[in-house]
Scaffold this active site. Structure first.
Site, PDB file in Angstrom:
ATOM      1  N   ASN A   1      -7.238  -1.201   8.171  1.00 19.52           N
ATOM      2  CA  ASN A   1      -8.327  -1.524   6.945  1.00 19.52           C
ATOM      3  C   ASN A   1      -9.469  -1.020   7.320  1.00 19.52           C
ATOM      4  OD1 ASN A   1      -6.388  -2.486   5.002  1.00 19.52           O
ATOM      5  ND2 ASN A   1      -6.305  -4.490   6.058  1.00 19.52           N
TER       6      ASN A   1
ATOM      7  N   LYS B   1      -1.197   5.850   4.332  1.00 19.84           N
ATOM      8  CA  LYS B   1      -0.401   5.265   5.129  1.00 19.84           C
ATOM      9  C   LYS B   1       0.507   6.438   6.034  1.00 19.84           C
ATOM     10  CE  LYS B   1       0.137   0.892   3.282  1.00 19.84           C
ATOM     11  NZ  LYS B   1      -1.211   0.795   2.432  1.00 19.84           N
TER      12      LYS B   1
ATOM     13  N   GLU C   1      -0.950  -1.120   9.111  1.00 16.33           N
ATOM     14  CA  GLU C   1      -2.040  -0.278   8.533  1.00 16.33           C
ATOM     15  C   GLU C   1      -3.239  -0.661   9.122  1.00 16.33           C
ATOM     16  OE1 GLU C   1      -2.193  -1.056   4.352  1.00 16.33           O
ATOM     17  OE2 GLU C   1      -2.872  -3.338   4.855  1.00 16.33           O
TER      18      GLU C   1
ATOM     19  N   GLU D   1      -3.800  -3.867  11.702  1.00 19.56           N
ATOM     20  CA  GLU D   1      -2.774  -4.897  11.274  1.00 19.56           C
ATOM     21  C   GLU D   1      -1.376  -4.635  11.915  1.00 19.56           C
ATOM     22  OE1 GLU D   1      -2.451  -5.522   7.293  1.00 19.56           O
ATOM     23  OE2 GLU D   1      -4.636  -6.505   6.992  1.00 19.56           O
TER      24      GLU D   1
ATOM     25  N   GLU E   1       9.986   1.993   4.574  1.00 15.20           N
ATOM     26  CA  GLU E   1      10.209   1.800   6.043  1.00 15.20           C
ATOM     27  C   GLU E   1      11.299   0.773   6.093  1.00 15.20           C
ATOM     28  OE1 GLU E   1       6.269   1.704   7.531  1.00 15.20           O
ATOM     29  OE2 GLU E   1       6.211  -0.694   6.918  1.00 15.20           O
TER      30      GLU E   1
ATOM     31  N   ARG F   1     -12.466  -1.453   6.482  1.00 16.99           N
ATOM     32  CA  ARG F   1     -13.449  -2.046   5.837  1.00 16.99           C
ATOM     33  C   ARG F   1     -13.819  -3.568   6.571  1.00 16.99           C
ATOM     34  NH1 ARG F   1     -10.201  -5.701   3.516  1.00 16.99           N
ATOM     35  NH2 ARG F   1      -8.182  -4.960   2.917  1.00 16.99           N
TER      36      ARG F   1
ATOM     37  N   ASN G   1       2.721 -11.104  -0.547  1.00 15.41           N
ATOM     38  CA  ASN G   1       2.310 -10.131   0.330  1.00 15.41           C
ATOM     39  C   ASN G   1       0.454 -10.307   0.412  1.00 15.41           C
ATOM     40  OD1 ASN G   1       4.587  -8.769   1.358  1.00 15.41           O
ATOM     41  ND2 ASN G   1       4.622  -7.715  -0.852  1.00 15.41           N
TER      42      ASN G   1
END
Length: 709
Positions: A324, A150, A322, A309, A234, A326, A269
């Site tokens: 992903n 990240k 972030e 995202e 953050e 995949r 989440n």
């Protein structure tokens, strides 16, 4: 161990006949030259089944891997070959790299599709495959490494001119530094694992105390889930939407975006309901988000399916969250509205082929909604394990043509404590959002799952919630709409009468069947048959409904207090689903069993006990006592199945109510448990690494007022 291929092939053919093979994307003609002859799927469950389906469409042999617990799993039966890679625990099987590499060599697989989770975003796994000269069906090692961290991904995003969230540009060393940074950034803040994902290793803190606790829990979860406990901190954006963009890239420098997915309905989440497109995003914002997603992908030479995202605030400002690297869990809704088989594109791209479409080919055709169906208590959101005694998917019925179910289970499957408790991804499609949601409601009503608890009740409640229907949602939706937890649907008077009518009809059917066994069948004469009417009392909780049921020329009639109800249906005794017209309205009610006079029914997704008494039984109702639930206030019980990760007290310790005494892990999530009251620990029945079942006794705490049990 290689399983019998003929038996597996027959199992797949049987599954195909009962589940259908409807296409939700344009697969096109089968390629003259297959990109690969054999692909190993390094995953399990529904995503393994999903990849196998596309492999079959492409004429590619599929190899499954499985643990001891998954020997009879659906993905094993569907595959052309299957290899056992170890014991039930994921760390010993699906995360056992040596065993998987051996399976690749043994089967002669040319490529590996990782699905999602497990090794799907593991740089070392992709490097090991590269060393073996086996193709990884995913992005390059560099992209996985950068986007999987990240901190590095945020720096890369900033360099690519992608909007990012304010925060500390480094790894947080300890709790003290976390508190210091949180005060500098300004509360609320989010602590999240640098190498995490899927909601694992993530905590929101609103003050110093929560920051200290959140740091410990987030780092422990991250260490357990991905073996990396580094954390970032953050600014937390209050009232955000979680909206993501699907991207596709190839090895020739082409990258496109396939619109957005709205993923704001979450709990802990983790996503619960997703839809595509988003009600909130206008064409200009869609283009801006898509172009930034493409810029980020190009910055790391991205060549596969991936998802960028974003968090989006109320003014449509969007910030990178972030990437992903995949295939995403919710990819089916993108396939529905674009007609693109994302798995097929991944396979072809991995073989070096260019994308089959350009950005100008991507449109939005209709609306799709996905509901994640989990084996879990809908009230407490805790996993439920067990045997699926009955399982029937909502397909092949009028009005349910546009339903897709991605699953890895069938009737008779077992939901175990070792893996994610997802039963399926239920996807519905429509020309617009209203139609897609209408189909979803009907699909949930007709989805029969028995043997484990499941979350269909809250899914059904969410999609008919006025706020959700209006598209007025944020990632806080569930917390705001269910501040005290989901308590089940509150039936209005009409819905209660529908439930009573169904229960009375089922009761009468049982009475008539019993008469048939005694050769006492009666034949309806065509006139109102009041001589053969049934006076019954139906009870839902403390509410009582006096009813009279009979047949007349219009069919089955039920007089409930002052209201007359007509019921038409073809339900047969014992069938799991009743589809009826009740006073002209289409109603679906599930029958889950009966205990004496109590019928266990499911209406609008929720389970209700309806007790039906014959006329000669009603006088005894008030004199039969009901046993109150036993309260063990001095006992701490396991709220869900899981593994004990830490025990923070011992026998003889003094504890206070609310004090953390133990950590329980299930499905890679860690949950702290607290002392049930203030007193002395008189008994401790567990130790670290013990496996617990739901409701197992963990400890007893003696209070001055109460003796131990």
């Amino acid at each position: 161990m290689l399983l019998n291929l003929i038996a597996r092939s027959n199992a797949w053919r049987n599954y195909s006949r009962t589940h259908g093979r409807r296409r939700w994307f344009s697969s096109g003609a089968e390629d003259a030259t297959k990109p690969f002859d054999k692909i190993l799927i390094a995953n399990r469950g529904e995503i393994a089944c999903r990849v196998i389906k596309t492999c079959r469409e492409m004429g590619i042999k599929a190899v499954a891997i499985f643990s001891d617990a998954d020997a009879q799993a659906l993905h094993v039966k569907m595959a052309d070959e299957a290899v056992n890679v170890g014991p039930a625990m994921a760390a010993d099987s699906y995360l056992n790299m040596d065993a998987i590499m051996k399976a690749i060599r043994t089967t002669g697989s040319q490529a590996v599709h990782p699905g999602y989770g497990f090794f799907s975003e593991n740089q070392a796994f992709a490097q090991a495959l590269e060393k073996m000269k086996v193709t990884f069906i995913g992005p390059g090692v560099h992209a996985i490494g950068v986007m999987g961290d990240k901190l590095e991904s945020k720096r890369t995003a900033e360099n690519a001119k992608v909007n990012t969230i304010p925060g500390y540009d480094g790894i947080v060393k300890d709790e003290n530094e976390a508190v210091k940074l949180a005060n500098e950034i300004g509360y609320p803040v989010m602590l999240k694992a640098s190498a995490g994902g899927g909601g694992k290793g993530m905590r929101i803190a609103w003050n110093d105390e929560e920051t200290v606790k959140g740091f410990k829990l987030a780092s422990d979860e991250a260490r357990s889930a991905v073996k990396d406990d580094r954390l970032l901190i953050e600014k937390f954006i209050d009232k955000p939407r979680h909206i993501e963009v699907q991207v596709l890239g190839d090895q020739h420098g082409n990258v496109i975006y396939l619109n957005e997915r709205e993923c704001s309905i979450q709990r802990r989440n983790q996503k619960v309901i997703e839809e595509a497109p988003s009600t909130f995003i206008d064409p200009d914002t869609r283009q801006a988000m898509g172009e930034q997603a493409v810029a980020l992908a190009k910055a790391v030479d991205y060549c596969s399916a991936g998802t960028v995202e974003f968090l989006v605030d109320s003014k449509k400002n969007f910030y990178f969250l972030e990437m992903n690297t995949r295939l995403q869990v919710e990819h089916p809704i993108t396939e529905c509205i674009t007609g693109v088989d994302l798995v097929k594109e991944m396979i072809n791209v991995a073989a070096g082929n260019p994308l089959s479409l350009r950005q100008s080919d991507v449109g939005i055709n209709g609306w799709a909604v996905e509901a994640r169906v989990y084996a879990e208590d809908p009230v407490r959101f805790l996993p439920s394990i067990g045997f699926l005694s009955r399982y029937s998917e909502p397909k092949g019925l009028p009005g349910l043509e546009n339903v897709r179910v991605d699953t890895g289970i069938i009737e008779g499957s077992t939901i175990s404590m070792y893996y994610d408790p997802m039963i399926s991804k239920l996807v519905t499609y429509g020309a617009d959002r209203g139609e897609a949601l209408k189909v979803m409601a009907k699909a949930l009503d007709n989805y029969c799952i028995q043997g484990v608890k499941h979350n269909i009740p809250i899914l059904r409640d969410i999609i008919t919630n006025p706020r959700f229907q209006a598209g007025n949602i944020t990632t806080n939706f569930i917390q705001e709409e269910y501040p005290e937890g989901f308590k089940g649907r509150h039936l209005d008077n009409k819905e209660k009468l529908q439930l009573v009518a169904a229960a009375v009809y089922m009761h009468v059917e049982r009475l008539e069947a019993a008469k048939g066994f005694l050769n006492q069948d009666r034949v309806y004469s065509g006139e109102t048959d009041l001589l053969n009417s049934w006076k019954l009392l139906a009870c839902i909780g403390d509410e009582r409904f006096s009813t009279t049921a009979y047949y007349d020329e219009d069919g089955f009639q039920i007089q409930i207090d002052e209201e007359k109800i007509n019921l038409e249906c073809n339900w047969s005794l014992g069938e799991p689903v009743m589809r009826a017209l009740i006073s002209g309205e289409e109603v679906t009610i599930q029958y889950e069993g009966r205990k004496g006079q109590i019928l266990q029914l499911r209406h609008y997704g929720n389970q209700y006990d309806v007790t039906v008494y014959d006329e000669n039984q009603t006088e005894f109702i008030d004199i039969v006592p009901s046993q109150a639930d036993k309260q063990d206030d001095n006992v701490l019980r396991a709220p869900m199945p899981g593994v004990v990760k830490s025990v923070l007290c011992k026998v003889g310790d003094e504890v206070e109510v609310g004090m953390e005494v133990l950590t329980l892990e299930a499905m890679k999530m860690q949950m702290p448990l607290f002392a049930p009251n203030t007193g002395k620990v008189t008994a401790l029945y567990v130790k670290v690494n013990d496996n617990l079942m739901d409701d197992d006794i963990i400890m007893e705490v003696l209070t001055p007022e109460r003796p131990p049990i």
